[in-house]
Scaffold this active site. Structure first.
Site, PDB file in Angstrom:
ATOM      1  N   ARG A 274      64.253  61.063 136.874  1.00  0.00           N
ATOM      2  CA  ARG A 274      64.199  61.130 135.413  1.00  0.00           C
ATOM      3  C   ARG A 274      64.113  59.708 134.876  1.00  0.00           C
ATOM      4  O   ARG A 274      64.586  58.760 135.512  1.00  0.00           O
ATOM      5  CB  ARG A 274      65.446  61.818 134.853  1.00  0.00           C
ATOM      6  CG  ARG A 274      65.646  63.249 135.329  1.00  0.00           C
ATOM      7  CD  ARG A 274      66.943  63.814 134.776  1.00  0.00           C
ATOM      8  NE  ARG A 274      67.172  65.199 135.174  1.00  0.00           N
ATOM      9  CZ  ARG A 274      67.830  65.574 136.271  1.00  0.00           C
ATOM     10  NH1 ARG A 274      68.330  64.638 137.093  1.00  0.00           N
ATOM     11  NH2 ARG A 274      67.996  66.847 136.566  1.00  0.00           N
TER      12      ARG A 274
ATOM     13  N   HIS B 254      58.072  61.622 131.969  1.00  0.00           N
ATOM     14  CA  HIS B 254      58.572  62.884 132.534  1.00  0.00           C
ATOM     15  C   HIS B 254      57.465  63.683 133.218  1.00  0.00           C
ATOM     16  O   HIS B 254      57.744  64.465 134.133  1.00  0.00           O
ATOM     17  CB  HIS B 254      59.220  63.725 131.435  1.00  0.00           C
ATOM     18  CG  HIS B 254      60.184  64.746 131.967  1.00  0.00           C
ATOM     19  ND1 HIS B 254      61.389  64.399 132.547  1.00  0.00           N
ATOM     20  CD2 HIS B 254      60.110  66.098 132.042  1.00  0.00           C
ATOM     21  CE1 HIS B 254      62.025  65.490 132.947  1.00  0.00           C
ATOM     22  NE2 HIS B 254      61.264  66.541 132.653  1.00  0.00           N
TER      23      HIS B 254
ATOM     24  N   HIS C 283      68.304  69.349 140.459  1.00  0.00           N
ATOM     25  CA  HIS C 283      68.504  70.524 139.611  1.00  0.00           C
ATOM     26  C   HIS C 283      69.795  71.236 140.005  1.00  0.00           C
ATOM     27  O   HIS C 283      70.046  71.460 141.191  1.00  0.00           O
ATOM     28  CB  HIS C 283      67.337  71.509 139.759  1.00  0.00           C
ATOM     29  CG  HIS C 283      66.098  71.070 139.056  1.00  0.00           C
ATOM     30  ND1 HIS C 283      64.850  71.577 139.354  1.00  0.00           N
ATOM     31  CD2 HIS C 283      65.900  70.162 138.062  1.00  0.00           C
ATOM     32  CE1 HIS C 283      63.949  71.014 138.577  1.00  0.00           C
ATOM     33  NE2 HIS C 283      64.556  70.154 137.789  1.00  0.00           N
TER      34      HIS C 283
ATOM     35  N   ARG D  33      57.450  63.112 136.830  1.00  0.00           N
ATOM     36  CA  ARG D  33      58.458  63.910 137.540  1.00  0.00           C
ATOM     37  C   ARG D  33      57.895  65.298 137.854  1.00  0.00           C
ATOM     38  O   ARG D  33      58.055  65.812 138.963  1.00  0.00           O
ATOM     39  CB  ARG D  33      59.710  64.021 136.672  1.00  0.00           C
ATOM     40  CG  ARG D  33      60.841  64.884 137.260  1.00  0.00           C
ATOM     41  CD  ARG D  33      62.088  64.714 136.406  1.00  0.00           C
ATOM     42  NE  ARG D  33      63.081  65.760 136.598  1.00  0.00           N
ATOM     43  CZ  ARG D  33      64.011  65.750 137.545  1.00  0.00           C
ATOM     44  NH1 ARG D  33      64.052  64.741 138.410  1.00  0.00           N
ATOM     45  NH2 ARG D  33      64.890  66.724 137.647  1.00  0.00           N
TER      46      ARG D  33
ATOM     47  N   TYR E 284      57.955  75.596 139.179  1.00  0.00           N
ATOM     48  CA  TYR E 284      56.846  74.953 139.876  1.00  0.00           C
ATOM     49  C   TYR E 284      56.113  75.912 140.809  1.00  0.00           C
ATOM     50  O   TYR E 284      54.972  75.660 141.186  1.00  0.00           O
ATOM     51  CB  TYR E 284      57.359  73.729 140.650  1.00  0.00           C
ATOM     52  CG  TYR E 284      57.921  72.679 139.727  1.00  0.00           C
ATOM     53  CD1 TYR E 284      57.077  71.913 138.917  1.00  0.00           C
ATOM     54  CD2 TYR E 284      59.288  72.467 139.630  1.00  0.00           C
ATOM     55  CE1 TYR E 284      57.592  70.968 138.042  1.00  0.00           C
ATOM     56  CE2 TYR E 284      59.816  71.524 138.759  1.00  0.00           C
ATOM     57  CZ  TYR E 284      58.960  70.782 137.971  1.00  0.00           C
ATOM     58  OH  TYR E 284      59.471  69.857 137.089  1.00  0.00           O
TER      59      TYR E 284
ATOM     60  N   LYS F 134      71.726  63.217 135.752  1.00  0.00           N
ATOM     61  CA  LYS F 134      72.095  64.195 134.739  1.00  0.00           C
ATOM     62  C   LYS F 134      73.243  65.043 135.260  1.00  0.00           C
ATOM     63  O   LYS F 134      73.239  65.481 136.417  1.00  0.00           O
ATOM     64  CB  LYS F 134      70.884  65.084 134.420  1.00  0.00           C
ATOM     65  CG  LYS F 134      71.116  66.069 133.286  1.00  0.00           C
ATOM     66  CD  LYS F 134      69.845  66.852 133.014  1.00  0.00           C
ATOM     67  CE  LYS F 134      70.030  67.841 131.880  1.00  0.00           C
ATOM     68  NZ  LYS F 134      68.784  68.620 131.626  1.00  0.00           N
TER      69      LYS F 134
END
Length: 275
Positions: A136, A217, A243, A220, A252, A159
């Site tokens: 990120r 982004h 994640h 990514r 994806y 994150k």
């Protein structure tokens, strides 16, 4: 702020230990609702809440507000502030596939960067780094020299405060080394502007926009898409991206399915002829 809302904020701050950003988002959403309605949230009925929330035309914004309200009322029910459990239904949002660039497009754009200057070396290394690691932009800009350990990246500012280890492709590592060798100082953070200060999010956006016409982004997304299209296991990609849920990574797979469908339509004879 009502006493029930104060108790909720204390609960998510101390007991659940949410990040400052998450607590701030809950607090902002719920205080705004109380201020708009001029009464404690706990006294409101669902119809009144819906009337106010319907003013948000963006469904993603609306669902974030609904999430805050539901979390608050769930807390109130469990804390016995209310006798009935209130839960508002989320607005349906159409699934949008994330934008991404194929490797060939990134490669051709990288070839246009003049690496004879410090800024050119930085821009080249930054784009390669983002595409090679799937980091990120906040994780990228928080990177310190000590976080790069050989050809491995230790992401400490992730994150949700979840650290992870990600391999760096050798070509990206060489580009970073070349850039850092030209750095004007020995400051701990990696990405710098022309003054030697920490690179800002806006400046990083300008770099990817200048050469690729996208936000950081998207690189990514491009990283994840390349892995899935190449046959990578979904759980491995989840780990690499950081994640919390596999459901987030599964978007994806839709890209892969779309790619397969387009390949069939373009190449298979039965997609072109009527039997």
């Amino acid at each position: 702020m009502s006493k029930e809302l104060e108790a909720f904020i204390e609960y998510i701050t101390v007991i659940r230990a949410l990040s400052k950003k998450s607590v701030g988002a809950y607090k902002s959403d719920l205080i705004a609702l109380e201020n708009a309605l001029l009464k404690p949230l706990i006294e409101l009925d669902t119809n009144t809440l819906f009337e106010l929330l319907n003013s948000y035309k963006n469904k993603r914004t609306l669902n974030r507000k609904l999430s805050s309200v539901n979390a608050f009322f769930d807390f109130c029910y469990k804390s016995q502030f209310t006798e009935e459990k209130t839960k508002l239904k989320f607005s349906k949002i159409p699934k949008l596939l994330p934008k991404f660039l194929p490797f060939e497009a990134i490669q051709s754009s990288l070839a246009l960067i003049d690496r004879s200057s410090f800024i050119g070396l930085r821009d080249y290394a930054l784009i390669l780094f983002l595409y090679a690691t799937g980091a990120r932009i906040s994780e990228c800009l928080g990177l310190q020299r000590g976080d790069i350990e050989g050809e491995w990246l230790h992401i400490r500012h992730a994150k949700g405060e979840k650290e992870r280890i990600v391999p760096i492709a050798s070509v990206a590592k060489k580009a970073i080394d070349a850039y850092l060798n030209e750095a004007k100082n020995e400051r701990t953070f990696v990405w710098q502007n022309y003054k030697g200060d920490r690179l800002s999010r806006i400046s990083a956006y300008k770099v990817t926009q200048k050469y690729l016409g996208i936000s950081p982004h998207v690189l990514r997304h491009s990283y994840a898409t390349s892995l899935i299209a190449g046959g990578a296991d979904l759980r491995v990609v989840q780990e690499l991206l950081g994640h919390a849920s596999l459901l987030t990574t599964q978007i994806y797979t839709h890209i892969q399915k779309q790619d397969l469908k387009e390949t069939i339509e373009a190449c298979h004879p039965m997609a072109k002829e009527n039997l």
